[in-house]
Design an enzyme around this catalytic site. Structure first.
Site, PDB file in Angstrom:
ATOM      1  CB  SER A 435       0.982  20.769  99.301  1.00 30.83           C
ATOM      2  OG  SER A 435       1.945  21.602  99.727  1.00 30.83           O
ATOM      3  CG  HIS A 456      -0.283  15.824  98.234  1.00 32.03           C
ATOM      4  ND1 HIS A 456      -1.680  16.232  98.551  1.00 32.03           N
ATOM      5  CD2 HIS A 456       0.712  16.639  98.892  1.00 32.03           C
ATOM      6  CE1 HIS A 456      -1.537  17.149  99.086  1.00 32.03           C
ATOM      7  NE2 HIS A 456      -0.336  17.468  99.754  1.00 32.03           N
ATOM      8  CD  GLU A 468      -4.821  14.304  96.962  1.00 30.46           C
ATOM      9  OE1 GLU A 468      -6.068  14.561  96.599  1.00 30.46           O
ATOM     10  OE2 GLU A 468      -3.835  15.174  97.408  1.00 30.46           O
ATOM     11  CG  ASN A 506      -4.364  20.533 100.415  1.00 31.80           C
ATOM     12  OD1 ASN A 506      -4.602  19.989 101.387  1.00 31.80           O
ATOM     13  ND2 ASN A 506      -2.969  20.416  99.856  1.00 31.80           N
TER      14      ASN A 506
HETATM   15  P1  NAI Z   1      11.148  21.545 104.744  1.00 28.70           P
HETATM   16  O1  NAI Z   1      11.666  23.244 104.629  1.00 28.70           O
HETATM   17  O2  NAI Z   1      10.947  20.722 105.844  1.00 28.70           O
HETATM   18  O3  NAI Z   1      12.143  20.689 103.879  1.00 28.70           O
HETATM   19  C1  NAI Z   1      12.550  21.111 102.618  1.00 28.70           C
HETATM   20  C2  NAI Z   1      14.130  20.695 102.299  1.00 28.70           C
HETATM   21  O4  NAI Z   1      14.376  21.021 101.139  1.00 28.70           O
HETATM   22  C3  NAI Z   1      15.147  21.304 102.982  1.00 28.70           C
HETATM   23  O5  NAI Z   1      15.895  20.382 104.003  1.00 28.70           O
HETATM   24  C4  NAI Z   1      15.778  22.053 102.008  1.00 28.70           C
HETATM   25  O6  NAI Z   1      17.154  22.225 102.708  1.00 28.70           O
HETATM   26  C5  NAI Z   1      15.788  21.138 101.033  1.00 28.70           C
HETATM   27  N1  NAI Z   1      16.112  21.681  99.776  1.00 28.70           N
HETATM   28  C6  NAI Z   1      16.017  22.924  99.344  1.00 28.70           C
HETATM   29  N2  NAI Z   1      16.578  23.063  98.005  1.00 28.70           N
HETATM   30  C7  NAI Z   1      17.230  21.936  97.920  1.00 28.70           C
HETATM   31  C8  NAI Z   1      18.087  21.346  96.712  1.00 28.70           C
HETATM   32  N3  NAI Z   1      18.335  22.208  95.635  1.00 28.70           N
HETATM   33  N4  NAI Z   1      18.344  20.197  96.677  1.00 28.70           N
HETATM   34  C9  NAI Z   1      18.053  19.393  97.850  1.00 28.70           C
HETATM   35  N5  NAI Z   1      17.603  20.042  98.969  1.00 28.70           N
HETATM   36  C10 NAI Z   1      16.740  21.014  98.872  1.00 28.70           C
HETATM   37  O7  NAI Z   1      10.012  21.600 103.775  1.00 28.70           O
HETATM   38  P2  NAI Z   1       8.811  20.275 103.944  1.00 28.70           P
HETATM   39  O8  NAI Z   1       7.400  20.587 104.817  1.00 28.70           O
HETATM   40  O9  NAI Z   1       9.281  18.851 104.016  1.00 28.70           O
HETATM   41  O10 NAI Z   1       8.179  20.364 102.567  1.00 28.70           O
HETATM   42  C11 NAI Z   1       8.692  19.712 101.459  1.00 28.70           C
HETATM   43  C12 NAI Z   1       7.619  19.618 100.194  1.00 28.70           C
HETATM   44  O11 NAI Z   1       6.621  18.837 100.522  1.00 28.70           O
HETATM   45  C13 NAI Z   1       6.960  21.018  99.805  1.00 28.70           C
HETATM   46  O12 NAI Z   1       6.922  20.977  98.167  1.00 28.70           O
HETATM   47  C14 NAI Z   1       5.719  20.896 100.449  1.00 28.70           C
HETATM   48  O13 NAI Z   1       4.508  21.840  99.872  1.00 28.70           O
HETATM   49  C15 NAI Z   1       5.261  19.581 100.448  1.00 28.70           C
HETATM   50  N6  NAI Z   1       4.515  19.118 101.334  1.00 28.70           N
HETATM   51  C16 NAI Z   1       4.617  19.750 102.773  1.00 28.70           C
HETATM   52  C17 NAI Z   1       3.492  19.102 103.685  1.00 28.70           C
HETATM   53  C18 NAI Z   1       3.775  19.688 105.126  1.00 28.70           C
HETATM   54  O14 NAI Z   1       2.749  19.279 105.908  1.00 28.70           O
HETATM   55  N7  NAI Z   1       4.916  20.151 105.682  1.00 28.70           N
HETATM   56  C19 NAI Z   1       2.485  18.151 103.239  1.00 28.70           C
HETATM   57  C20 NAI Z   1       2.516  17.829 101.908  1.00 28.70           C
HETATM   58  C21 NAI Z   1       3.407  18.362 101.113  1.00 28.70           C
END
Ligand code: NAI
Length: 729
Positions: A435, A456, A468, A506
């Site tokens: 993001s 995105h 996006e 954003n």
């Molecule tokens: P989250 O913390 O829920 O999920 C991230 C996952 O990635 C975790 O399950 C973690 O174990 C896993 N992970 C970490 N290292 C890893 C690896 N080496 N190999 C495989 N899996 C791995 O985080 P979330 O909220 O799902 O965010 C993920 C991405 O999405 C980030 O880049 C965030 O900026 C982006 N994003 C988040 C939004 C939100 O509202 N939460 C909205 C739009 C984008």
């Protein structure tokens, strides 16, 4: 007689089988020509004594009639003209209702708006038991009301409550539900639709089949037949509508008035009111903006995301297998929509537990659809069978697209990109759901950066309509086109955005949120800020939004933007203090607002005021409670302070080609974070106020708060030249 154009008729044993197939259009739409053709045809059938009944079918695949041609609405010049249009529609459907030859509507595929009104005026309605068969009166979604008798016939047929539910939401009613509520008379398999329709037409003509009027079940009946009960239903509908729309959308209230007029004063008055109110609604600015959004969304459905001729259609890669890195909140959300489109998905996460959690999250999302009866148990298990998962990259050799949704950390992002690239095919595409991190920076670790881009998604993925697609300079256009096509397949409205900090959504959201924070620094009450902006038309205020998103997430993103754009993106002291105290918002049940055990939001948490910047509060000599001492500021000033920087930043994004057009910018803001749709989006709103006036207001603020409100060069230049973003309508 008019030459047959869209209607083909075949007489079978005294039944006229009419097939509607509008030439040169993927769907059937009502227009003036078709209306004349209908009139001429029915006139002929009425005089042909060999014809005893008629059946109406569609010649389009999986689509019945899409309703009125919305293009026609754009040509309307006055309320009187719109009123006449509605009246003409009513007359046509009335003449159908009065036919000597009963008409059976044989519905397969979507029946929208005027199509439902036509079906209501006919004598028998059969629909197919098929997922594509849906009925809806979506007029309020473009700021109008049903204008061809819908507000009159529907309540009489299915009861006032069920009718209002359909008219006020515009929602799709599946065929099975339509049968339950009495909107249709019979449900059949598509393969026998024509045969049964012919049979019913014969039976109705012979008098061997009478169909009974049903009216919303026993409760519906009791309420409808008694004026006091009706009054209660209508009153409640008005109250709920006002609450839901904040008074910003006049059409649902007008629809209730039209329904009420018919029920209280009889059909004559009802039909007149319907036409009059249709005319009134057609002239509202709200309707114009909603119609703009409708066309913009439709245009984006056809948009390939690349310039014409830039990509050979054969180079657009079909995406059938997707690998998702990170089975967390976003990864699982993305997986859930991908499997629902029939894509084979493999999720990879760091350990078994997290993969299992991802699976459970996908199942939960599907289960919610099951509960809402949108899918069957069988479909749920078939869909889940498309999902696989592991802690390694097994299965990634054959995938078409990787979507990375791991932690927001450049080190982790680089590591997983390199690991993945070692496994995937050279043709496979790599998309990051970051993001905040520029795609160009992520692609630095790639051996083949031309296949890297951003997808995105917004949270929750299964609900938010926008995607996006972020392209960096090195992204190959065929990669962009493939991902745009797939994003559309996932049901998203896709805008292509050029890489840069915050991308588009954003980036324009940040100065808006920051300014809301500065108002708190200045001593304005939290709820006063939020209320001013919900009054403006946002679904939630900016401080509530910050609590929802999470202050930790927001401040991290804010920091990146500050570094990139300098002082005008400086974070407000209030937000910094609150995040430093560990109040991360709803997820920790502590933020600017109070939250109960289930995370349900309550009032402002008064204790948070003690964290706000020193000197921010006015000192109170009499009252002990702090919130009573907040500075008062008018809602208009709060709105100007927060919305003007958003508009200004949107203009900068257009000038810098971060977005391709004002249209994309408007869609992004409305679908990305709920910019009030009845204002059309930031660029439409600038046009409404006037570019010169926006510049003047920005300059005024910039004199008071130097630096933050410096008007974008594009706006200044446009003001000088007297230009607008859209042609005047
Ligand atoms: P989250 O913390 O829920 O999920 C991230 C996952 O990635 C975790 O399950 C973690 O174990 C896993 N992970 C970490 N290292 C890893 C690896 N080496 N190999 C495989 N899996 C791995 O985080 P979330 O909220 O799902 O965010 C993920 C991405 O999405 C980030 O880049 C965030 O900026 C982006 N994003 C988040 C939004 C939100 O509202 N939460 C909205 C739009 C984008």
């Amino acid at each position: 007689m008019t030459t047959p154009y869209a209607l083909a008729t075949e007489i079978i044993n005294g039944v006229a089988v009419i097939t509607l197939d509008l030439p040169g259009s993927p769907v059937n739409k009502f227009n003036r020509g078709l209306r004349d053709e209908f009139l001429a045809l029915f006139d002929r059938l009425e005089r042909d004594l060999n014809v005893r009944a008629a059946v109406l079918l569609s010649g389009k695949k999986d689509s019945w009639i899409a309703g009125a041609d919305i293009e026609d609405f754009l040509q309307i010049k006055s309320a009187a003209e719109a009123e006449r249009m509605s009246h003409d529609g009513q007359l046509l459907l009335d003449s159908i209702h009065e036919l000597r030859t009963p008409l059976v509507c044989a519905i397969h595929g979507a029946a929208m708006g005027g199509a439902v009104e036509l079906a209501l005026a006919s004598h028998y309605r059969i629909a197919t038991d098929h997922p594509k068969t849906i009925l809806a009166l979506p007029e309020v979604q473009i700021g109008l009301i049903p204008g061809a008798g819908g507000t009159q016939r529907l309540p009489r047929l299915i009861g006032v409550r069920a009718a209002l539910d359909m008219i006020l939401t515009g929602k799709n009613i599946r065929a099975k539900k339509a049968l339950q509520i009495g909107l249709i008379d019979e449900l059949v398999h598509p393969s026998i639709l024509r045969k049964i329709a012919l049979q019913r037409a014969n039976e109705i003509a012979d008098g061997t089949r009478k169909h009974e009027k049903r009216s919303g079940g026993m409760t519906g009946f009791l309420l409808d037949e008694n004026p006091a009960g009706r009054r209660i239903v209508l009153k409640k509908a008005r109250e709920e509508t006002l609450k839901k729309t904040g008074g910003h959308f006049p059409a649902p209230l007008a629809a209730i008035d039209a329904v009420a007029a018919g029920l209280n004063s009889g059909p004559g008055k009802g039909y007149r009111e319907e036409s009059r109110l249709f005319g009134e609604m057609a002239m509202t600015d709200v309707s114009k903006q909603l119609i703009f959004l409708f066309f913009a969304t439709t245009a984006l459905k056809k948009d390939t995301g690349v310039a014409e001729g830039e990509v050979n259609p054969a180079d657009v890669m079909p995406i059938n297998k997707v690998g998702i890195l990170g089975a967390g909140f976003m990864g699982a959300g993305i997986a859930s929509i991908a499997v629902q489109q029939g894509t084979l998905v493999r999720m990879k996460d760091a350990d078994e537990g997290r993969v299992a959690k991802g699976f459970a999250a996908v199942r939960e999302i599907l289960k919610d659809r099951l509960v809402r009866k949108q899918i069957t148990r069988q479909q749920l298990s078939d869909t889940m069978s498309l999902l696989g998962g592991s802690t390694d990259y097994s299965g990634f050799e054959s995938i078409d697209l990787v979507i990375e949704a791991v932690f927001e950390d450049i080190g982790v992002k680089h590591q997983v990109l390199q690991e993945t690239e070692a496994v995937i095919r050279p043709a496979a595409i790599y998309a990051s759901n970051t993001s905040t991190i520029p795609i160009t920076k992520i692609a630095e670790a790639a051996a083949e950066p031309d296949r890297v881009l951003g997808m995105h998604f917004f949270s929750p993925v299964q609900k938010m309509p926008l995607l996006e697609v972020i392209t960096a300079d090195q992204t190959h256009p065929s990669v962009t086109a493939s991902v745009v096509a797939y994003g559309k397949k996932l049901g998203k409205t896709v805008i292509v955005v050029r890489d840069g900090p915050g991308f588009y959504v954003n980036r324009i959201l940040t100065p808006y949120i920051n300014e809301a924070g500065r108002l708190l620094d200045q001593g304005v009450a939290i709820d006063a800020v939020d209320k001013a902006l919900t009054d403006f038309g946002f679904p939630v205020g900016p401080i509530t939004l910050v609590d929802e998103v999470g202050l930790d997430v927001g401040s991290k993103a804010g920091k990146i933007m500050h570094e990139a754009f300098g002082e005008r993106f400086a974070p407000p002291a209030s937000m910094q203090a609150v995040v430093a105290s560990g109040r991360y918002g709803r997820k920790v049940k502590k933020g600017f607002y109070l939250y109960d055990e289930e995370g349900k939001k309550g009032d402002v948490d008064q204790s948070v005021y003690s964290l706000l910047a020193p000197g921010a509060r006015e000192t109170s000599s009499t009252s002990g409670s702090q919130h009573e001492t907040r500075t008062t500021m008018t809602a208009t000033e709060i709105q100007q302070r927060t919305i003007l920087p958003l508009l200004n930043e949107a203009a900068r994004c257009l000038a810098e080609s971060v977005i391709r057009s004002a249209r994309d910018g408007d869609i992004g803001a409305v679908f990305g974070f709920g910019f009030p749709p009845f204002r059309g989006g930031p660029f439409r709103y600038i046009d409404t106020i006037g570019v010169a006036e926006v510049v003047r207001q920005l300059q005024d603020l910039n004199d008071r708060f130097p630096g933050r409100f410096d008007p974008a060069e594009l706006l200044v230049a446009m003001a000088r030249r007297g230009e607008r973003f859209y042609p005047e309508s």
